[in-house]
Design an enzyme around this catalytic site. Structure first.
Site, PDB file in Angstrom:
ATOM      1  N   ARG A  86       0.829  -1.197   0.000  1.00  0.00           N
ATOM      2  CA  ARG A  86       0.000   0.000   0.000  1.00  0.00           C
ATOM      3  C   ARG A  86       0.868   1.252   0.000  1.00  0.00           C
ATOM      4  O   ARG A  86       1.836   1.347   0.739  1.00  0.00           O
ATOM      5  CB  ARG A  86      -0.857  -0.021   1.251  1.00  0.00           C
ATOM      6  CG  ARG A  86      -1.813   1.109   1.291  1.00  0.00           C
ATOM      7  CD  ARG A  86      -2.471   1.276   2.616  1.00  0.00           C
ATOM      8  NE  ARG A  86      -3.391   2.390   2.526  1.00  0.00           N
ATOM      9  CZ  ARG A  86      -4.683   2.334   2.793  1.00  0.00           C
ATOM     10  NH1 ARG A  86      -5.196   1.206   3.228  1.00  0.00           N
ATOM     11  NH2 ARG A  86      -5.445   3.392   2.670  1.00  0.00           N
ATOM     12  N   ALA A 144     -13.009   4.779   0.851  1.00  0.00           N
ATOM     13  CA  ALA A 144     -11.987   5.214   1.800  1.00  0.00           C
ATOM     14  C   ALA A 144     -12.051   4.354   3.047  1.00  0.00           C
ATOM     15  O   ALA A 144     -13.089   4.247   3.682  1.00  0.00           O
ATOM     16  CB  ALA A 144     -12.196   6.680   2.172  1.00  0.00           C
ATOM     17  N   ASP A 145     -10.927   3.723   3.394  1.00  0.00           N
ATOM     18  CA  ASP A 145     -10.900   3.015   4.672  1.00  0.00           C
ATOM     19  C   ASP A 145     -10.334   3.968   5.729  1.00  0.00           C
ATOM     20  O   ASP A 145     -10.123   5.147   5.450  1.00  0.00           O
ATOM     21  CB  ASP A 145     -10.094   1.718   4.565  1.00  0.00           C
ATOM     22  CG  ASP A 145      -8.633   1.946   4.200  1.00  0.00           C
ATOM     23  OD1 ASP A 145      -7.971   0.969   3.837  1.00  0.00           O
ATOM     24  OD2 ASP A 145      -8.167   3.112   4.269  1.00  0.00           O
ATOM     25  N   SER A 146     -10.062   3.453   6.928  1.00  0.00           N
ATOM     26  CA  SER A 146      -9.665   4.353   8.015  1.00  0.00           C
ATOM     27  C   SER A 146      -8.335   5.037   7.716  1.00  0.00           C
ATOM     28  O   SER A 146      -8.158   6.218   8.042  1.00  0.00           O
ATOM     29  CB  SER A 146      -9.590   3.598   9.342  1.00  0.00           C
ATOM     30  OG  SER A 146      -8.809   2.436   9.193  1.00  0.00           O
ATOM     31  N   THR A 189      -8.993   7.805   5.270  1.00  0.00           N
ATOM     32  CA  THR A 189      -9.684   8.928   5.914  1.00  0.00           C
ATOM     33  C   THR A 189      -8.689   9.779   6.685  1.00  0.00           C
ATOM     34  O   THR A 189      -8.706  11.007   6.598  1.00  0.00           O
ATOM     35  CB  THR A 189     -10.780   8.412   6.864  1.00  0.00           C
ATOM     36  OG1 THR A 189     -11.653   7.562   6.130  1.00  0.00           O
ATOM     37  CG2 THR A 189     -11.587   9.569   7.436  1.00  0.00           C
TER      38      THR A 189
END
Lengths: 312, 133
Positions: free
Chosen positions: A151, B89-91, B94
């Site tokens: 990621r 959007a994941d945490s 965000t």
């Protein structure tokens, strides 16, 4: 942590779920799906079919096919997983009801005629667009988080850490000179912190990231402050909470895994009977890769599951 | 300030017990009536905003930051109504988005406020509220 399972692969007719026994106390079950391995349209329709209207609509609202698919698989995974444990009459994934606790953590709303004690099953899910996971325990709070190993972080790692992580964690990351390694250690730390907050069930603002430190503690007393120290096998992940003195380190245990060569997965579970003087031995973890209704494969002890921390 | 958009049919979520309640910390009351296209006739979407909504420039800036963070394709339709969750959007996203907004606007967002941001509009309104101080 001991990883083992007895039967590797189950194949069975569609619409059936292999029943399974609840994990023993101190044991954790982890189930995961890779969206890329679910290609059948009819299977996806089956998943959509077991969802109640509101969950179905939430899935369809996601913007983009990949997002819709992983949202669908997340709901299908949690429903089919819990159904496998066949708690009383809750063996139909379609009929499970969910609600949120006081702080927004999802839990099962068990349906019983009398108001008996709720079953001791606890669960938590996490998903990325490329992997969806569900952890299950008995009698212990659980939080899990999965992230893609590769990621990309848009911000400077240390700026991010200074803003959101604790001082000790910033020091740990700052001591890493290789930027790739630093990024990966950052992601591992993030998943551990997320898993802890999710296990607590108080929401992101209930336990702000800055108010606790996750660190690696050796078998011998004294902390490990650098990455080099971590290469020693026996290290334990512990959490120190500044804000909440009642939330003792000894209450929680962590595991950090590399799943399917592509993701980091952190699992945080409540420990019972801690502080009794005996050495904290990490519980057993069993991991299944699944395509609900189609195929389950126990992957504990295989290359699909690499335990990074949590091993004796 | 009321705004009427007559041309767009949008899908609104059925309230669901498991869906997280998003409590906005701004004083906006927002009602939307919309229908799914069952017939060829389009139904109007009405949105009433009781308090002052953020300037379009602020909303557009938020959209730009969100699109960049989430690596959305250029043609992805993002508006004030878009929720971070449905955009994927994941945490971690965000938090990065909030950091991006802090840097762009020179503000500081507390954890509690950050948790209450559900839509692009919420973020824009919060930014302007913080800028007022």
């Amino acid at each position: 942590m001991k990883l083992h399972c007895f039967e590797r692969t189950f194949f069975h007719s569609s619409s059936s779920l292999t029943p399974i026994q609840l994990p023993a106390p101190m044991e954790t079950h982890l189930w995961y799906v890779k969206p890329s391995e679910v290609r059948s349209e009819s299977l996806l329709d089956q998943y959509l079919d077991i969802l109640p209207p509101c969950e179905r609509e939430n899935v369809l609202q996601m913007r983009g096919e990949e997002l819709r698919k992983s949202a669908l698989l997340a709901r299908a995974l949690v429903r089919t997983t819990i159904a496998r444990y066949q708690i009383n009459s809750h063996s139909n994934p379609r009929s499970l009801k969910f609600r949120k606790n006081l702080h927004g953590k999802p839990e099962v709303q068990w349906q019983f005629r009398d108001d008996r004690h709720p079953p001791p099953l606890h669960f938590n899910i996490s998903h990325t667009s490329s992997l969806v996971a569900c952890g299950v325990t008995t009698n212990a709070q659980i939080g899990i988080d999965v992230e893609e190993k590769h990621r990309s972080i848009k911000h400077n790692i240390l700026s991010f850490a200074r803003r959101y992580f604790s001082k000790h964690e910033v020091q740990f990351l700052a001591a890493i000179s290789d930027p790739q390694v630093q990024r990966m250690e950052f992601i591992k730390l993030w998943t551990l912190k997320e898993a802890y907050v999710k296990a607590l069930g108080k929401g992101f603002s209930g336990a702000p990231f800055k108010t606790f430190t996750i660190r690696f503690k050796g078998v011998m007393e004294g902390g490990f402050n650098t990455l080099e120290d971590l290469s020693l096998k026996a290290s334990e992940i512990v959490v120190d909470s500044f804000d909440d003195p009642t939330d003792l380190t000894s209450n929680w245990q962590f595991s950090l895994l590399e799943l399917a060569n592509s993701h980091y997965a952190a699992i945080c579970t409540e420990k019972h009977g801690a502080g009794s003087g005996k050495r904290n031995s990490p519980g057993k973890l069993t991991v299944w890769k699944t395509v609900p209704f189609l195929e389950d494969e126990c992957v504990s002890g295989t290359a699909a599951v690499k335990v990074i921390h949590g091993v004796q | 300030m009321a705004s009427f958009t007559a041309s767009h049919v949008s899908f609104s979520a059925v309230p669901c017990s498991f869906k997280q309640n998003q409590v906005s910390n701004s004083r906006i009351a927002s009602l939307s009536f919309s229908g799914k296209g069952f017939s060829s006739r389009k139904l109007p979407v009405l949105r009433f905003r009781v308090a002052c909504a953020a300037k379009p420039e602020t909303v557009n800036k938020v959209i730009e930051i969100v699109k960049k963070q989430l690596a959305l394709p250029e043609d992805r339709d993002v508006s004030g109504e878009s929720t971070f969750a449905t955009l994927g959007a994941d945490s971690l996203d965000t938090v990065e988005i909030v950091m991006g907004l802090e840097e762009e606007f020179g503000i500081s967002v507390e954890e509690e406020s950050a948790q209450s941001i559900a839509t692009v509009q919420d973020a824009a309104d919060l930014i302007e509220k913080l800028l007022e101080k």
